[in-house]
Design a protein around this motif. Structure first.
Motif, short mmCIF file in Angstrom:
data_model
loop_
_atom_site.label_atom_id
_atom_site.label_comp_id
_atom_site.label_asym_id
_atom_site.label_seq_id
_atom_site.Cartn_x
_atom_site.Cartn_y
_atom_site.Cartn_z
N ARG A 24 0.85 -1.19 0.00
CA ARG A 24 0.00 0.00 0.00
C ARG A 24 0.88 1.24 0.00
N GLU A 25 0.56 2.22 -0.85
CA GLU A 25 1.19 3.54 -0.89
C GLU A 25 2.67 3.50 -1.25
N LEU A 26 3.15 2.42 -1.87
CA LEU A 26 4.56 2.37 -2.20
C LEU A 26 4.92 3.28 -3.37
N ASP A 27 3.97 3.52 -4.28
CA ASP A 27 4.28 4.40 -5.41
C ASP A 27 4.72 5.78 -4.94
N LEU A 28 4.15 6.25 -3.83
CA LEU A 28 4.52 7.56 -3.30
C LEU A 28 5.99 7.62 -2.88
N ALA A 73 4.21 6.72 8.75
CA ALA A 73 4.27 5.43 9.43
C ALA A 73 4.44 4.33 8.41
N VAL A 74 4.94 3.19 8.88
CA VAL A 74 5.03 1.98 8.08
C VAL A 74 4.36 0.86 8.86
N VAL A 75 3.55 0.07 8.19
CA VAL A 75 2.86 -1.05 8.83
C VAL A 75 3.34 -2.35 8.19
N LEU A 76 3.86 -3.25 9.02
CA LEU A 76 4.17 -4.61 8.60
C LEU A 76 3.09 -5.52 9.16
N SER A 77 2.46 -6.32 8.31
CA SER A 77 1.34 -7.13 8.78
C SER A 77 1.35 -8.50 8.14
N ALA A 82 2.64 3.72 4.67
CA ALA A 82 3.03 2.64 3.76
C ALA A 82 2.76 1.30 4.42
N GLY A 83 2.19 0.38 3.67
CA GLY A 83 1.87 -0.94 4.20
C GLY A 83 2.53 -2.05 3.40
#
Length: 287
Positions: free
Chosen positions: A21-25, A37-41, A76-77
């Motif tokens: 998620r949101e990596l293009d940015l 923030a960064v979320v690892l799930s 970013a996820g």
């Protein structure tokens, strides 16, 4: 992982099956310099919903990219595949993400990894290695913290935090040896799309967005040093590199440290999983 204001970040994805998620940015040519923030799930694409809760937390805290209508959080996820046939569905949702952000605290600085977490917790709760063969075993969350002298007595710190759910195993040299002997036999039916190693590399060195990309690329060298094979079609391997400091340092030295830190974090994750029982034998939740 809540990042301080002014963080600069970029990302490198090399696995064949990423959930993100949101990596293009985070590409160097994009407008936004970093992330809040960064979320690892866990939970594959389902687990990406946890980032919604972190967005809500950041919005309430007034964090985000400034716009005329107010700040818009950039979260970013990255998610790994830890779903198991025949087991109840289990993945973090938006409420879990919100609680994770609310409970986030800085590491305490203890131990060789600086107090960063290790074990079968969070995104690593159901992680395994060896999915491409017949010897899958538990892994987990791994971390490593390294430092070197930037000159003048100031220390550059590089941290790697990874959730290791790899198709490959720790590289013990056996695959290379079998290939050289001519008796290597690849797995007959590798499990498509059932792996992934995801993580974040942090440094207090001052880096541009393009330099963060180079650090993320070097982090993938660490994956290739630790895992055999790495970056397969069945993995979604992705690493975010973030600069959270203002210390001038050699970019190439930071890249070397990132390579080693990622390798050490992978090995710590796999070591933490040993003795944890069978891959499905757990009581943790994928928060």
């Amino acid at each position: 992982m809540l990042l301080p204001a002014g963080t600069v970040a970029s990302v490198e994805v090399r696995g064949g099956a990423p959930a993100s998620r949101e990596l293009d940015l985070l590409a160097p040519e994009r407008l936004v310099e970093g992330a809040d923030a960064v979320v690892l799930s866990g939970g594959s694409a389902f687990g990406l919903a946890s980032a919604d809760g972190v967005v809500r937390y950041c919005r309430e805290a007034g964090r985000g990219f400034p716009t005329p209508a107010g700040p818009v959080p950039v979260v970013a996820g990255l998610s790994l595949y830890d779903l198991r046939p025949g087991e109840p569905p289990l993945w973090p949702d938006a409420d879990a993400g919100y609680e994770a952000a609310r409970a986030a605290v800085p590491p305490d600085g203890s131990g060789p990894a600086g107090g960063w977490p290790v074990g079968r917790i969070g995104a690593g709760a159901r992680a395994t290695v060896g999915a491409w063969g017949s010897d899958r075993s538990p892994a987990g969350l791994g971390s490593a913290q390294l430092s070197f002298d930037a000159g003048g007595g100031e220390a550059v710190v590089v941290v790697a935090l990874l959730a290791v759910n790899a198709a490959g195993n720790l590289d013990d040299g056996s695959v290379a040896a079998a290939l050289r002997r001519g008796d290597f036999r690849p797995p007959a039916n590798p499990p498509l799309g059932t792996a992934t190693t995801i993580g974040v590399i942090l440094t207090n060195a001052r880096l541009s967005k393009t330099q963060c990309l180079l650090v993320a690329q070097s982090g993938h060298d660490g994956l290739a040093r630790a895992l055999m094979p790495a970056h397969t079609r069945f993995d979604g391997d992705a690493l975010i590199a973030a600069s959270v400091g203002i210390l001038d340092a050699s970019l190439d030295a930071v890249r070397v440290a990132a390579t080693v830190a990622v390798e050490d974090a992978v090995r710590a994750a796999v070591t933490s999983g040993r003795g944890a029982g069978a891959p499905g034998d757990h009581t943790e939740t994928a928060g």
